[in-house]
Design a protein around this motif. Structure first.
Motif, short mmCIF file in Angstrom:
data_model
loop_
_atom_site.label_atom_id
_atom_site.label_comp_id
_atom_site.label_asym_id
_atom_site.label_seq_id
_atom_site.Cartn_x
_atom_site.Cartn_y
_atom_site.Cartn_z
N ARG A 24 36.48 9.49 68.87
CA ARG A 24 35.42 9.14 69.81
C ARG A 24 34.06 9.58 69.28
NH1 ARG A 24 38.47 11.11 75.25
NH2 ARG A 24 36.41 11.89 75.77
N HIS A 28 31.15 6.84 68.30
CA HIS A 28 29.85 6.98 68.96
C HIS A 28 28.75 7.16 67.93
CE1 HIS A 28 26.69 8.81 71.47
NE2 HIS A 28 27.22 8.06 72.42
N ARG A 33 29.60 1.69 71.67
CA ARG A 33 29.87 2.26 72.98
C ARG A 33 31.17 1.65 73.50
NH1 ARG A 33 27.10 4.96 70.60
NH2 ARG A 33 24.99 5.63 71.08
#
Length: 130
Positions: A24, A28, A33
């Motif tokens: 994640r 990111h 997103r």
């Protein structure tokens, strides 16, 4: 104090695991997103990119029996139980991936051991999402 097996197993999480958090952060940082644990999608993928109709699963090498990976060794005790459990996980993973593809989604699986080389994973994710 030692923990018995059931306490250890209760402590194993299915969400927000170390490998999932690492992916994640990487995704990111690449500027993408996403939504987490896609409700309403087969298998509730870890990362969902709705506008791209793409999902990413983060699989632990042990729990999902990553072929050829040293971390995917089956336990020596209760072989029948673990063999059946890990095989069921593999069958479910294949079924979920097929269902998602039939619904028009692209699917990428990132294995826990692959996260040791974040540059390679970044290239894979970029290629997958473009």
């Amino acid at each position: 104090m030692t923990m018995d097996r059931s306490e250890i197993m209760r402590a194993v999480r299915s969400r927000d695991t170390g490998p999932e958090l690492a992916l994640r952060r990487l995704v990111h940082s690449l500027g993408y997103r996403y939504r987490l644990h896609g409700k309403g999608l087969p298998g509730r993928p870890d990362l969902v990119f709705r506008s791209r109709r793409s999902v990413i699963f983060v699989h632990g090498c042990f729990w999902h029996s990553h072929g050829g990976c040293p971390a995917a060794r089956a336990p020596k005790s209760r072989r029948e139980y673990w063999g059946k459990k890990l095989l069921n996980n593999q069958v479910r993973d294949a079924r979920v991936e097929d269902e998602l593809k039939q619904l028009g989604w692209k699917v990428l699986t990132v294995w826990e051991c692959q996260l040791k080389d974040l540059e390679h994973v970044a290239l894979t994710v970029r290629s997958f999402l473009t």
